[in-house]
Design an enzyme around this catalytic site. Sequence first.
Site, short mmCIF file in Angstrom:
data_model
loop_
_atom_site.label_atom_id
_atom_site.label_comp_id
_atom_site.label_asym_id
_atom_site.label_seq_id
_atom_site.Cartn_x
_atom_site.Cartn_y
_atom_site.Cartn_z
N SER A 188 30.09 37.25 42.29
CA SER A 188 30.44 36.97 40.90
C SER A 188 31.84 36.38 40.77
O SER A 188 32.14 35.76 39.76
CB SER A 188 30.34 38.25 40.07
OG SER A 188 31.17 39.25 40.61
N ASP B 53 30.68 44.22 49.42
CA ASP B 53 30.58 44.94 50.70
C ASP B 53 31.61 46.05 50.72
O ASP B 53 31.32 47.19 51.09
CB ASP B 53 30.81 43.97 51.86
CG ASP B 53 29.74 42.88 51.91
OD1 ASP B 53 28.78 43.03 52.68
OD2 ASP B 53 29.86 41.90 51.15
N HIS C 260 37.31 41.00 37.41
CA HIS C 260 37.10 39.58 37.69
C HIS C 260 38.31 38.79 37.22
O HIS C 260 39.07 39.24 36.37
CB HIS C 260 35.84 39.11 36.97
CG HIS C 260 34.61 39.76 37.50
ND1 HIS C 260 34.04 40.88 36.93
CD2 HIS C 260 33.85 39.46 38.58
CE1 HIS C 260 32.98 41.24 37.64
NE2 HIS C 260 32.85 40.40 38.65
#
Length: 394
Positions: free
Chosen positions: A78, A183, A328
């Site tokens: 993203s 991850d 983000h």
Amino acid sequence: MKMIVVSSFLITWIVFIIHSLADENPRFKRDWGDPLPDLGYPGYNCSPNVMAPSKNMPTNVHSIRPADIKLIMALGDSLTAANGAGATDAISVLLQYRGLAFLMGADKDILLKYNPKLFGQSYGICAADVWECAFLNIAQPGAKAVDMPGQATEIVRRMQDDHPEIDFNNDWKLLSIFIGGNDFCSYCRDPVGYSAANFAYKIQEAIEYIYDHVPRVIVQLVTMLHVEMEKKLDSTDNVTAPICQPLHEYGECKCLYSNWTVESMNQTVQAYQQAEMLLQDYFENKTKADNKTDFTFVIQPFINNAFNPAMNVDGTPDLRMFAPDCFHFSQLGHAGVATWLWKNMLEPVGSKTNAANLSSVAYPLGCPDPTCPFIRTTRNSQNCAQYLTPSELD
Ligand SMILES: *[C@@H]1O[C@H](CO)[C@@H](O)[C@H](O)[C@H]1NC(C)=O
Ligand SMILES: *[C@@H]1O[C@H](CO)[C@@H](O)[C@H](O)[C@H]1NC(C)=O
Ligand SMILES: *[C@@H]1O[C@H](CO)[C@@H](O)[C@H](O)[C@H]1NC(C)=O
Ligand SMILES: *[C@@H]1O[C@H](CO)[C@@H](O)[C@H](O)[C@H]1NC(C)=O
Ligand SMILES: *[C@@H]1O[C@H](CO)[C@@H](O)[C@H](O)[C@H]1NC(C)=O
Ligand SMILES: *[C@@H]1O[C@H](CO)[C@@H](O)[C@H](O)[C@H]1NC(C)=O
């Protein structure tokens, strides 16, 4: 980085809080398309010679001028889909503002200024499968390293089967990869499955697929972000903590609030980065063994030692750089990070900036080095003379 998978109750609550705070707190007030602070383009004048394309279409990957690149593409999660980049509330973080992505976005004309003939860049807001907007930005929210081989296959399919207008064999291409946040956010539950070696191996597999199937390509990997820095956004600011901490803790990155210490998070990120760095040697050896001159792989390490998010002078996080989920990047964040990436691309391998200051942008924007006006690769960084070719203006 992950889509927010929490109860709708929590989302409703978060949106309510963010909306009420947005009215109170000017730092959250930002609309998509709001003018950006000047990131340096008005005065950006490199010598026309280094900006011009090559006189003849190069055949060697170590002789590629930025203006020779015809196609750009990206794999990732993203952060590459640019979730939330233009968002003014937490729900819009679910939108993928690809047109603003630092690896690919064209809404702000940043890449196009560098090279007006580029193709593949994204425009607007959309999912990866909307060609007219995503083009060759194939990044998927929630993606992990394990998804990279699939994305690599998909991008090749898209170029070859769906879009015959692309000159697949002759156009020079730049493929950027940025992956790892998800991850990292799963590592604490399964340190073996998400080990650095497994992580890098999946990225390697994706690159091998490109190596075997895509002619004339430069592949670059932006190394893993120090995701643990996001915790600072929660703890240093009384305004953001009530919003961002629950978003991180129950949604986007539970590992940030596990029994995992910040120091070991730091070490995990460094282990991921080191495993990524080894890939450069691996592909250098492989291209040598195969005598392959139309493929190269370069690590862009500007973020390796960036341990802090953007900060204001008073030590509080500079929220202008982040989407309203404090996770983000915002439009401004993407623009700032893009300046560091360009700087890295023009710096020789071995002396690339590896500690970007995310509180600032890489001023002045770099120009290609007149003595080696190419996207820097392992080989043209060692000895550029043998790769020198004339530009259109020479
Ligand atoms: C944040 O909270 C702490 C402890 O409650 C307080 O000492 C500090 O002044 C507050 N900071 C701001 C910016 O309000
Ligand atoms: C963290 O907690 C898990 C169980 O939830 C446990 O297996 C693990 O050993 C703990 N790790 C540390 C470093 O304490
Ligand atoms: C690349 O080749 C060199 C020299 O043969 C070797 O020392 C090195 O281990 C190789 N690196 C990788 C990652 O395969
Ligand atoms: C590698 O390829 C080039 C041309 O592509 C050729 O001139 C050269 O002899 C080859 N070298 C080896 C070692 O095969
Ligand atoms: C992470 O570890 C490195 C040393 O390995 C250290 O220099 C750096 O300050 C650490 N970062 C943080 C935020 O603790
Ligand atoms: C990072 O940039 C900011 C803004 O220009 C500056 O105030 C700060 O001192 C810089 N930090 C470092 C470590 O250079």
